[in-house]
Write an enzyme that holds these catalytic residues in place. Structure first.
Site, PDB file in Angstrom:
ATOM      1  N   GLY A 257       0.791  -1.219   0.000  1.00 23.26           N
ATOM      2  CA  GLY A 257       0.000   0.000   0.000  1.00 23.26           C
ATOM      3  C   GLY A 257       0.826   1.273   0.000  1.00 23.26           C
ATOM      4  N   HIS A 258       0.128   2.390  -0.065  1.00 23.28           N
ATOM      5  CA  HIS A 258       0.766   3.696  -0.132  1.00 23.28           C
ATOM      6  C   HIS A 258       1.555   4.000   1.145  1.00 23.28           C
ATOM      7  CE1 HIS A 258      -3.166   4.298   1.740  1.00 23.28           C
ATOM      8  NE2 HIS A 258      -2.665   5.360   2.346  1.00 23.28           N
TER       9      HIS A 258
END
Length: 357
Positions: A257-258
């Protein structure tokens, strides 16, 4: 193409025993090996198959009596999987990327390509992108605007490197890997059920009527000697980049994920999912289908077994198992206790019956 045992020994660093002039064409399993194959029998359990095969040469375990197994020559493997790495590297076929730039490739005028770069059919290299010397880009790949791909990289078919992402030297991207997708980051304009549950532990009357996108303004930075598996996705950061440390290897169908920070020399196995802003230390191993919650920190030299769910931060130098993740000894005790539970309940029921309860 064939190689002599002596040539393979020189290339792999394995010790040669017997006739080094024997020529072999490819590695093979012992039960299928013929006289022109290099049998791979690096475990004593394969001795029977090897002795019954037609192989004249094999890679064998450290103290194998190779002559008694009917061989004319052997390569000795003190560490079988290390030997396997060297042998398979020696026989690995060249990447399926023709030399030069294919006529159908689209390369922006402002893109910079180093010496000896190859680009396959229908690949696109955007404005301001830079590709290092010796890199090979297969068909249908995309390198976005102002992205950087280091030297000696290999992109298999369909790899996507997003705008402004930076990828180091000796990178390997397996088919359809995506580097630099937008992060999954949304927020309802008014207080919603997720926010209510986070605050109170229950869902009250709040309901989300929609979501605002939190845009991903940063990119992804990948250090040297990293491999990304097929159909794996690494999201770009929101404000600061998502980062992958040098030497890390990531399997197929992994989601990162980010804002995630992954350290050096990690192994992330298939279908592992790491939620936004998690921090993974150096030399961490995540088994298949492991999951990591957002904003947690996993210390260096941690091993998480397959299916482990990490809901909170983990101390370094530990082995963790289970849902939620627990030190291996604690998880093992719980597994044993759970297996004993049915008999314990039966015994309790008998006691209650005898006591008339």
């Amino acid at each position: 193409m064939t190689y002599t045992l002596a040539e393979i020994a020189d290339a792999t660093g394995l010790s040669l025993a017997g006739d080094g002039s024997i020529a072999v064409g490819a590695p093979a399993e012992p039960k299928a090996a013929g006289p022109g194959d290099l049998a791979l029998a690096m475990d004593t359990r394969l001795a029977g198959e090897l002795s019954e095969s037609a192989a004249r040469a094999a890679v064998v375990w450290a103290d194998a009596d190779w002559q008694a197994l009917g061989l004319q020559g052997a390569l000795i493997a003190p560490r079988p999987r290390v030997a396997l790495a060297h042998v398979t590297a020696h026989f690995q076929a060249a990447p399926d990327v023709d030399d030069g730039i294919h006529p159908s490739a689209i390369i922006a005028a402002s893109a910079e390509l180093g010496d000896d770069v190859s680009v396959g059919p229908f690949s696109v290299i955007g404005e301001g992108a830079r590709v290092g010397a010796g890199s090979r880009i297969a068909s249908n790949c995309t390198i976005g605007r102002d992205a950087v791909l280091g030297e000696r990289a290999l992109l298999h078919a369909g790899v996507r490197i997003g705008a402004r992402c930076i990828v180091g030297n000796d990178f390997i991207g397996q088919a359809n890997a995506v580097i630099g997708a937008d992060g999954f980051s949304f927020e309802p304009p008014e207080r919603g059920s997720v926010e209510a549950a986070r605050e109170t532990g229950r869902i009250d009357g709040a309901r989300a009527s929609g979501f605002l996108r939190i845009h991903s303004l940063a990119a992804v930075e990948i250090a040297d000697d990293v491999e990304i598996g097929a159909a794996t996705t690494i999201d770009r950061g929101t404000i600061a980049p998502t980062r992958i440390g040098s030497g890390t290897k990531i399997d197929n169908q992994v989601q990162i994920g980010h804002n995630v920070q992954v350290g050096q020399t990690c192994l992330l196995c298939a279908q592992t999912g790491i939620a936004g802003s998690a921090v993974i230390g150096d030399r961490v191993v995540m088994g298949g289908k492991a999951g990591v919650a957002d904003h947690v920190t996993i210390g260096s030299d941690v091993i998480c077994g397959a299916g482990t769910l990490v809901a909170g931060s983990l101390r370094p130098n530990q082995v963790y198992l289970g849902i939620p993740a627990q030190p291996r000894t604690d998880a093992a005790k719980q597994i044993v206790a759970l297996k004993r539970l049915p008999k314990a309940l039966e015994h309790l029921a008998e006691v209650r019956k005898k006591l008339g309860l």
